[in-house]
Every structure is written in C-alpha cells, then in structure tokens.
Design a protein around this motif. Sequence first.
Motif, mmCIF file in Angstrom:
data_model
loop_
_atom_site.group_PDB
_atom_site.id
_atom_site.type_symbol
_atom_site.label_atom_id
_atom_site.label_comp_id
_atom_site.label_asym_id
_atom_site.label_seq_id
_atom_site.Cartn_x
_atom_site.Cartn_y
_atom_site.Cartn_z
ATOM 1 N N GLN A 41 56.330 30.687 41.905
ATOM 2 C CA GLN A 41 56.635 31.662 42.962
ATOM 3 C C GLN A 41 56.164 33.052 42.540
ATOM 4 O OE1 GLN A 41 60.964 30.957 43.397
ATOM 5 N NE2 GLN A 41 60.546 31.107 45.583
ATOM 6 N N LYS A 42 56.420 33.386 41.286
ATOM 7 C CA LYS A 42 56.039 34.692 40.756
ATOM 8 C C LYS A 42 54.521 34.871 40.822
ATOM 9 C CE LYS A 42 56.343 37.045 36.437
ATOM 10 N NZ LYS A 42 56.713 36.947 35.048
ATOM 11 N N LEU A 43 53.784 33.836 40.452
ATOM 12 C CA LEU A 43 52.330 33.886 40.513
ATOM 13 C C LEU A 43 51.852 34.044 41.951
ATOM 14 C CD1 LEU A 43 49.571 33.693 39.169
ATOM 15 C CD2 LEU A 43 49.765 31.205 39.324
ATOM 16 N N HIS A 44 52.487 33.337 42.852
ATOM 17 C CA HIS A 44 52.140 33.431 44.272
ATOM 18 C C HIS A 44 52.325 34.872 44.776
ATOM 19 C CE1 HIS A 44 50.861 30.543 47.172
ATOM 20 N NE2 HIS A 44 51.748 30.913 48.072
ATOM 21 N N LEU A 45 53.429 35.491 44.393
ATOM 22 C CA LEU A 45 53.685 36.881 44.778
ATOM 23 C C LEU A 45 52.621 37.804 44.201
ATOM 24 C CD1 LEU A 45 57.551 37.095 44.377
ATOM 25 C CD2 LEU A 45 56.275 37.348 46.507
ATOM 26 N N LYS A 46 52.275 37.601 42.929
ATOM 27 C CA LYS A 46 51.273 38.442 42.276
ATOM 28 C C LYS A 46 49.927 38.340 42.991
ATOM 29 C CE LYS A 46 48.924 39.161 37.898
ATOM 30 N NZ LYS A 46 48.711 38.652 36.550
ATOM 31 N N GLU A 47 49.542 37.113 43.333
ATOM 32 C CA GLU A 47 48.277 36.916 44.036
ATOM 33 C C GLU A 47 48.290 37.587 45.401
ATOM 34 O OE1 GLU A 47 48.056 32.666 43.934
ATOM 35 O OE2 GLU A 47 46.996 32.654 42.010
ATOM 36 N N GLU A 48 49.411 37.504 46.097
ATOM 37 C CA GLU A 48 49.530 38.135 47.416
ATOM 38 C C GLU A 48 49.463 39.663 47.286
ATOM 39 O OE1 GLU A 48 50.111 38.150 51.643
ATOM 40 O OE2 GLU A 48 49.317 36.732 50.204
ATOM 41 N N ILE A 49 50.116 40.218 46.288
ATOM 42 C CA ILE A 49 50.077 41.653 46.040
ATOM 43 C C ILE A 49 48.647 42.099 45.783
ATOM 44 C CG2 ILE A 49 50.748 43.489 44.421
ATOM 45 C CD1 ILE A 49 53.435 41.864 44.087
ATOM 46 N N GLU A 50 47.950 41.364 44.918
ATOM 47 C CA GLU A 50 46.554 41.713 44.603
ATOM 48 C C GLU A 50 45.662 41.618 45.834
ATOM 49 O OE1 GLU A 50 45.549 39.136 41.353
ATOM 50 O OE2 GLU A 50 46.659 40.356 39.912
ATOM 51 N N ARG A 51 45.864 40.578 46.640
ATOM 52 C CA ARG A 51 45.063 40.390 47.849
ATOM 53 C C ARG A 51 45.265 41.543 48.821
ATOM 54 N NH1 ARG A 51 45.432 38.707 52.885
ATOM 55 N NH2 ARG A 51 47.647 38.236 52.811
ATOM 56 N N LEU A 52 46.527 41.906 49.023
ATOM 57 C CA LEU A 52 46.832 42.986 49.963
ATOM 58 C C LEU A 52 46.400 44.357 49.427
ATOM 59 C CD1 LEU A 52 50.367 41.846 51.165
ATOM 60 C CD2 LEU A 52 48.227 41.762 52.457
ATOM 61 N N SER A 53 46.398 44.511 48.128
ATOM 62 C CA SER A 53 46.011 45.794 47.536
ATOM 63 C C SER A 53 44.515 46.056 47.687
ATOM 64 C CB SER A 53 46.382 45.828 46.049
ATOM 65 O OG SER A 53 47.799 45.789 45.915
ATOM 66 N N ARG A 54 43.747 45.008 47.846
ATOM 67 C CA ARG A 54 42.294 45.152 48.006
ATOM 68 C C ARG A 54 41.903 45.554 49.412
ATOM 69 N NH1 ARG A 54 40.580 39.604 46.227
ATOM 70 N NH2 ARG A 54 42.704 39.291 45.618
ATOM 71 N N VAL A 55 42.806 45.444 50.348
ATOM 72 C CA VAL A 55 42.503 45.731 51.763
ATOM 73 C C VAL A 55 42.300 47.211 51.986
ATOM 74 C CG1 VAL A 55 43.417 45.644 54.109
ATOM 75 C CG2 VAL A 55 43.683 43.701 52.575
#
Length: 55
Positions: A41-55
């Motif tokens: 779950q933690k990894l999933h959150l990290k990936e989502e944060i990184e994805r959204l930060s690139r927008v």
Amino acid sequence: MSLTIHIEELQKKHRTLSAMVEEAQRSPGVADHEIARMKKQKLHLKEEIERLSRV
C-alpha cells in the motif's frame, strides 16, 4: 480538491502507513503477510504521489 492538497493528503497517508509498518515490524504478533500488505500500500501511495507530482 486541488492537486496540491490531494498530494499532501497522499503524503500524510504515506507517513502514517510508514509509521504503522515500523511499529508492526517491532511487534512479534504481526504476521509477515500483513506487513507485506502495508508495504505494498505504501509503495502504491508513493507511486501515485510521484505520478501526480509530474503533472
């Protein structure tokens, strides 16, 4: 909800989950599969944060 606020909420959830994982690793009664689930779950959150930060 603005993107910045959403990212901040995800970061807060990530920090909370990180603390829960650390606590679970110190507790002998917590099953390994439960710790693995939280880490996933933690990894999933990290990936989502990184994805959204690139927008």
